[in-house]
Write an enzyme that holds these catalytic residues in place. Structure first.
Site, PDB file in Angstrom:
ATOM      1  N   GLU A 157      50.087  52.250  54.470  1.00 47.37           N
ATOM      2  CA  GLU A 157      49.003  52.392  53.922  1.00 47.37           C
ATOM      3  C   GLU A 157      47.979  52.551  55.019  1.00 47.37           C
ATOM      4  OE1 GLU A 157      47.492  49.790  51.054  1.00 47.37           O
ATOM      5  OE2 GLU A 157      49.143  49.691  50.047  1.00 47.37           O
ATOM      6  N   GLN A 200      49.033  50.160  35.505  1.00 38.34           N
ATOM      7  CA  GLN A 200      48.614  51.125  34.364  1.00 38.34           C
ATOM      8  C   GLN A 200      48.879  50.329  33.124  1.00 38.34           C
ATOM      9  OE1 GLN A 200      52.016  53.623  35.621  1.00 38.34           O
ATOM     10  NE2 GLN A 200      50.997  55.035  36.487  1.00 38.34           N
ATOM     11  N   ARG A 217      55.254  57.249  48.163  1.00 35.74           N
ATOM     12  CA  ARG A 217      55.412  55.956  48.022  1.00 35.74           C
ATOM     13  C   ARG A 217      54.691  55.443  46.788  1.00 35.74           C
ATOM     14  NH1 ARG A 217      52.316  50.660  50.428  1.00 35.74           N
ATOM     15  NH2 ARG A 217      53.394  49.106  49.181  1.00 35.74           N
ATOM     16  N   HIS A 273      53.949  45.306  43.784  1.00 34.24           N
ATOM     17  CA  HIS A 273      52.567  45.521  44.223  1.00 34.24           C
ATOM     18  C   HIS A 273      51.707  44.963  43.266  1.00 34.24           C
ATOM     19  CE1 HIS A 273      50.065  48.728  46.550  1.00 34.24           C
ATOM     20  NE2 HIS A 273      49.066  48.050  46.074  1.00 34.24           N
ATOM     21  N   ASN A 289      50.547  47.926  56.624  1.00 33.86           N
ATOM     22  CA  ASN A 289      49.257  48.478  56.062  1.00 33.86           C
ATOM     23  C   ASN A 289      48.034  48.132  56.885  1.00 33.86           C
ATOM     24  OD1 ASN A 289      51.301  48.918  53.960  1.00 33.86           O
ATOM     25  ND2 ASN A 289      49.989  47.686  52.612  1.00 33.86           N
ATOM     26  N   ASP A 333      43.260  49.848  32.628  1.00 33.00           N
ATOM     27  CA  ASP A 333      44.228  49.779  31.454  1.00 33.00           C
ATOM     28  C   ASP A 333      44.770  51.468  31.377  1.00 33.00           C
ATOM     29  OD1 ASP A 333      43.580  47.404  30.469  1.00 33.00           O
ATOM     30  OD2 ASP A 333      42.324  47.979  28.921  1.00 33.00           O
ATOM     31  N   TYR A 361      43.741  49.008  57.926  1.00 29.84           N
ATOM     32  CA  TYR A 361      42.574  49.731  57.524  1.00 29.84           C
ATOM     33  C   TYR A 361      41.678  49.300  58.700  1.00 29.84           C
ATOM     34  CZ  TYR A 361      44.657  50.489  52.922  1.00 29.84           C
ATOM     35  OH  TYR A 361      45.270  50.980  51.987  1.00 29.84           O
ATOM     36  N   HIS A 399      40.797  41.175  31.850  1.00 26.86           N
ATOM     37  CA  HIS A 399      40.161  41.229  30.443  1.00 26.86           C
ATOM     38  C   HIS A 399      39.633  39.478  30.360  1.00 26.86           C
ATOM     39  CE1 HIS A 399      41.272  44.904  28.978  1.00 26.86           C
ATOM     40  NE2 HIS A 399      42.435  44.913  29.402  1.00 26.86           N
ATOM     41  N   ASN A 449      54.502  44.054  48.561  1.00 27.25           N
ATOM     42  CA  ASN A 449      53.591  44.652  48.970  1.00 27.25           C
ATOM     43  C   ASN A 449      52.247  43.562  49.105  1.00 27.25           C
ATOM     44  OD1 ASN A 449      51.592  47.173  49.683  1.00 27.25           O
ATOM     45  ND2 ASN A 449      50.478  46.063  48.408  1.00 27.25           N
ATOM     46  N   GLU A 450      51.874  43.402  50.495  1.00 26.25           N
ATOM     47  CA  GLU A 450      50.764  42.623  51.160  1.00 26.25           C
ATOM     48  C   GLU A 450      50.793  41.206  50.798  1.00 26.25           C
ATOM     49  OE1 GLU A 450      47.668  46.275  51.883  1.00 26.25           O
ATOM     50  OE2 GLU A 450      47.295  44.893  50.126  1.00 26.25           O
TER      51      GLU A 450
END
Length: 492
Positions: free
Chosen positions: A388, A36, A87, A132, A316, A62, A318, A49, A176-177
């Site tokens: 996930e 964020q 989560r 993360h 996780n 952003d 997919y 950026h 995470n991952e």
């Protein structure tokens, strides 16, 4: 016609009455990540950026879905979904802007405390991820995950967060991952965007695992006696199938590299690197003229620190990919996307597997059951927490029936793994609550149960069909809950 519709819908509801329920105590939740705005700089802030061309639509995170300001609205969405837990991840540079504990951001600490209190007030359990992918940039400037000191820096950060929220958070995810952090982050494709596959990626792997273990042991000795929580890490685990029987042995080596490298040191009885992988990298390193293996060894103390540093196995998942040996001179892509250069392997897919908006992501539900069964065979009756699982699409349609189908079909395979294979799966997390900034895909691929209008300053959220399905699923724990009815109603 209305009479005919009533007959059809009645018949569909009768079919839906054939329940496929998850066991008592099984938990359903959903998730988001922390990248964020308005905090200390992270490696992702610097990456998007400084290298805008690396993001498919040249967007940034952003503001993203602006949960920093809209968290109360998001808690209402969670309550509407009937979920047991949410989560979310804490941004290391939001709590510690410099990366070090000498300066704790009052604003950051207050934000996460308010979010946790707001969840608990609605009866929703917070499941908190410490990391993360958003490493503070000052730590990257000191070498990041290739610096062995980072495991201590991470433990220092973990202590601050445990002190702040340990009395209210009972389930923690340390990292995470790791495969994305290390294998893709050190192949130039994601932050920090370094190119050191097969060397820097292995240093990163070792130090990420040690960082997890130190954060786990810290909680185990100082916080668990008081708060009785649980801690582990979560790995991105694909399933792999040989393209032909000739690649069966090669596929096992791929599993050792992509699955067991991140699990064997922690969850196996022996600990350490997977033996087949350790032999392969040592032999290849010697053939390349290296003085020692590129896969750094663990000391005896590190082996002991890592082995058993879990309360559950975070997973996780997919997609599934096929494995074949790359042809002579064939350019092989990067880990998790197109291949494994370390092994001379190219990844593919079977033509009958539907594609998604993410080029690496094909739909093959049966692979999920196979993966879960593999984990049980490798590591025993460890509790498996699915943290996930979800489907990417273009995000243009609120009537996202393919996403509903994905959830239902993958959850059917989870049930089969529980009922027929004896896998101890304890919970399931839909990725994700909201459309968000999907890393290299920017905003071009969407995973959200809720559509987010990124052109609006209000970041307006709108529930998709999948949100209604998931709310019924979480309420009843039945994968057929309202599914057939909604599907037929959409077609009438």
């Amino acid at each position: 016609m209305d009479c005919m519709k009533a007959v059809i819908i009645g018949a569909v509801l009768s079919v839906a009455a054939a329940e496929r329920r998850f066991p008592a105590g099984f938990k359903f939740g959903t998730a988001t990540a922390s990248y964020q705005y308005d905090k200390g700089e992270s490696i992702w802030d610097r990456f998007v950026h400084s290298r805008p061309e690396a993001i498919s639509d040249r967007s940034t995170g952003d503001v993203a879905c602006d949960s920093y300001n809209l968290w109360r609205e998001d808690i209402q969405l969670l309550e509407d979904l009937n979920v047991d837990f949410y989560r979310f991840s804490i941004a290391w540079p939001r709590v510690l802007p410099t990366g070090f504990p000498n300066r704790v951001s009052e604003d950051g600490a207050r934000y996460y405390g308010d979010l946790i209190d707001g969840l608990l007030a609605r009866g929703i359990e917070p499941v908190v991820t410490l990391y993360h992918w958003d490493l503070p940039q000052p730590l990257q400037d000191l070498g990041g995950w290739a610096n062995p000191l980072i495991s201590e820096w991470f433990a220092d950060y973990a202590r601050v967060v445990y002190d702040l929220y340990g009395d209210r958070v009972k389930t923690w995810v340390t990292i995470n991952e790791p495969t994305v952090i290390c294998d893709i982050g050190y192949d130039g494709l994601v932050a920090p965007g370094l190119e050191s596959e097969g060397r820097g990626s292995y240093l990163c792997t070792k130090h990420v695992l040690l960082a997890h273990a130190k954060a786990y042991r810290l909680y185990e000795t100082e916080f668990k006696p008081k708060h009785q929580g649980q801690v582990s890490l979560t790995n991105q685990l694909m399933w792999f199938e040989p393209e032909t029987e000739a690649e069966a042995e090669l596929t096992e080596l791929v599993k050792a590299l992509s699955i067991d490298r991140y699990c064997h040191p922690i969850f196996s009885g022996a600990g350490g690197w997977p033996p087949a992988l350790e032999r392969h990298v040592a032999e290849k390193s010697a053939a390349e003229g290296e003085p020692r293996s590129r896969l750094p060894p663990f000391t005896g103390e590190e082996l002991h620190l890592l082995r058993g540093s879990y309360d559950y196995l975070g997973l996780n998942h997919y997609t599934t990919r096929t494995v074949r040996r790359a042809a002579a001179g064939e350019a092989v892509g990067t880990y998790l996307f197109d291949g494994f250069r370390e092994l001379g392997v190219a990844l593919g897919a079977r033509p009958e597997w539907p594609a998604t908006m993410s080029h690496w992501f094909m739909v093959h539900p049966e692979g999920f059951r196979a993966l879960l069964s593999y984990v049980k065979r490798q590591y025993g009756d460890v509790p498996v927490f699915i943290l996930e699982n979800g489907l990417s699409d273009a995000g243009t349609d609120l009537d996202d029936q393919p996403r509903v189908d994905y959830y239902r079909n993958y959850l059917e395979q989870v049930l089969l793994a529980i009922e027929q294979d004896g896998v101890n799966v304890v919970g399931y997390t839909a990725w994700s609550l909201l459309d968000n900034f999907e890393w290299m895909d920017g905003y071009q691929s969407r995973f959200g149960l809720h559509h987010v209008d990124f052109s609006s300053p209000l970041r307006t959220r709108t529930a998709r069909r999948s949100a209604r399905y998931y709310a019924a699923l979480a309420r009843t724990k039945d994968i057929h809950a309202e599914y057939e009815f909604h599907k037929m109603a959409a077609e009438l």
